[in-house]
Design a protein around this motif. Structure first.
Motif, PDB file in Angstrom:
ATOM      1  N   HIS A  67     -18.356 -37.022  -8.053  1.00  0.00           N
ATOM      2  CA  HIS A  67     -18.914 -38.366  -7.879  1.00  0.00           C
ATOM      3  C   HIS A  67     -19.203 -38.739  -6.429  1.00  0.00           C
ATOM      4  O   HIS A  67     -20.144 -39.485  -6.165  1.00  0.00           O
ATOM      5  CB  HIS A  67     -17.988 -39.419  -8.493  1.00  0.00           C
ATOM      6  CG  HIS A  67     -18.032 -39.437  -9.989  1.00  0.00           C
ATOM      7  ND1 HIS A  67     -18.933 -40.186 -10.689  1.00  0.00           N
ATOM      8  CD2 HIS A  67     -17.290 -38.773 -10.914  1.00  0.00           C
ATOM      9  CE1 HIS A  67     -18.750 -40.001 -11.987  1.00  0.00           C
ATOM     10  NE2 HIS A  67     -17.751 -39.151 -12.147  1.00  0.00           N
ATOM     11  N   TYR A  68     -18.383 -38.259  -5.506  1.00  0.00           N
ATOM     12  CA  TYR A  68     -18.529 -38.679  -4.110  1.00  0.00           C
ATOM     13  C   TYR A  68     -18.953 -37.554  -3.173  1.00  0.00           C
ATOM     14  O   TYR A  68     -19.383 -37.821  -2.066  1.00  0.00           O
ATOM     15  CB  TYR A  68     -17.216 -39.273  -3.587  1.00  0.00           C
ATOM     16  CG  TYR A  68     -16.770 -40.480  -4.359  1.00  0.00           C
ATOM     17  CD1 TYR A  68     -17.425 -41.702  -4.230  1.00  0.00           C
ATOM     18  CD2 TYR A  68     -15.682 -40.408  -5.226  1.00  0.00           C
ATOM     19  CE1 TYR A  68     -17.016 -42.818  -4.945  1.00  0.00           C
ATOM     20  CE2 TYR A  68     -15.264 -41.521  -5.940  1.00  0.00           C
ATOM     21  CZ  TYR A  68     -15.937 -42.714  -5.799  1.00  0.00           C
ATOM     22  OH  TYR A  68     -15.533 -43.818  -6.509  1.00  0.00           O
ATOM     23  N   GLY A  69     -18.787 -36.324  -3.617  1.00  0.00           N
ATOM     24  CA  GLY A  69     -19.094 -35.183  -2.770  1.00  0.00           C
ATOM     25  C   GLY A  69     -17.877 -34.749  -1.973  1.00  0.00           C
ATOM     26  O   GLY A  69     -17.011 -35.559  -1.638  1.00  0.00           O
ATOM     27  N   GLU A  70     -17.832 -33.474  -1.686  1.00  0.00           N
ATOM     28  CA  GLU A  70     -16.671 -32.914  -1.000  1.00  0.00           C
ATOM     29  C   GLU A  70     -16.484 -33.494   0.403  1.00  0.00           C
ATOM     30  O   GLU A  70     -15.364 -33.726   0.842  1.00  0.00           O
ATOM     31  CB  GLU A  70     -16.796 -31.390  -0.935  1.00  0.00           C
ATOM     32  CG  GLU A  70     -15.514 -30.710  -0.559  1.00  0.00           C
ATOM     33  CD  GLU A  70     -15.575 -29.214  -0.749  1.00  0.00           C
ATOM     34  OE1 GLU A  70     -14.839 -28.534  -0.019  1.00  0.00           O
ATOM     35  OE2 GLU A  70     -16.333 -28.727  -1.593  1.00  0.00           O
ATOM     36  N   ALA A  71     -17.571 -33.744   1.097  1.00  0.00           N
ATOM     37  CA  ALA A  71     -17.468 -34.270   2.463  1.00  0.00           C
ATOM     38  C   ALA A  71     -16.782 -35.638   2.483  1.00  0.00           C
ATOM     39  O   ALA A  71     -15.997 -35.929   3.390  1.00  0.00           O
ATOM     40  CB  ALA A  71     -18.851 -34.362   3.088  1.00  0.00           C
ATOM     41  N   ALA A  72     -17.033 -36.474   1.489  1.00  0.00           N
ATOM     42  CA  ALA A  72     -16.473 -37.824   1.460  1.00  0.00           C
ATOM     43  C   ALA A  72     -14.976 -37.830   1.159  1.00  0.00           C
ATOM     44  O   ALA A  72     -14.269 -38.759   1.556  1.00  0.00           O
ATOM     45  CB  ALA A  72     -17.208 -38.677   0.424  1.00  0.00           C
ATOM     46  N   ILE A  73     -14.493 -36.807   0.473  1.00  0.00           N
ATOM     47  CA  ILE A  73     -13.080 -36.812   0.065  1.00  0.00           C
ATOM     48  C   ILE A  73     -12.241 -35.752   0.766  1.00  0.00           C
ATOM     49  O   ILE A  73     -11.057 -35.633   0.492  1.00  0.00           O
ATOM     50  CB  ILE A  73     -12.962 -36.635  -1.463  1.00  0.00           C
ATOM     51  CG1 ILE A  73     -13.511 -35.291  -1.909  1.00  0.00           C
ATOM     52  CG2 ILE A  73     -13.617 -37.784  -2.194  1.00  0.00           C
ATOM     53  CD1 ILE A  73     -13.150 -34.913  -3.327  1.00  0.00           C
TER      54      ILE A  73
END
Length: 143
Positions: A124-130
């Motif tokens: 949902h948010y992408g790996e970079a965001a989390i």
């Protein structure tokens, strides 16, 4: 209900069970486990109402980040303590020994739900965001 609600409710149930089952125990390692689990309970108490307000959309990552971080970090800290407690009560049996399998099962369930949340958050948010929120071993990323 958003994509996190079911998993967070299951974690909440498991955390409550861990706290309930370990309440009469006085082993020093259980005290540490209870402390981290209690912090998870407090984070869930803040996080679950946020899920209700974002029922049909992706939760605002900035709103849920601090609470999810507490849940993941406390789980990461308590897992080795849990293994140490299991070894301790198996070496020197006490009334706590009869609860080992049940409490271990609850911890496995929490870990499974955290893995599921990590996968969903990545989608949902992408790996970079989390990447700084969820430890890499929950995401299956090799460092």
């Amino acid at each position: 209900m958003n994509f996190l609600t079911t998993h967070l409710e299951q974690i909440s149930h498991d955390v409550n069970q861990i706290l309930e089952k370990t309440e009469p125990m006085k082993h020093p390692l259980i005290e540490l486990i209870r402390y981290t689990t209690h912090e998870q309970r407090e984070a869930l108490d803040h996080l679950l109402p946020l899920q209700e307000s974002d029922q049909h959309s992706n939760p605002d990552l900035d709103k849920i980040r601090p609470y999810l971080a507490i849940i993941y970090q406390n789980n990461e800290v308590s897992e080795p303590t849990m293994r140490a407690w299991v070894r301790a009560v198996e070496w020197m049996p006490s009334f706590e020994t009869e609860y080992v399998e049940e409490i271990e099962s609850l911890y496995r369930s929490v870990r499974e739900q955290l893995n599921n949340i990590a996968d969903l958050m990545k989608q949902h948010y992408g790996e970079a965001a989390i990447k700084y929120l969820i430890p890499s071993f929950y995401l299956g990323v090799q460092v």
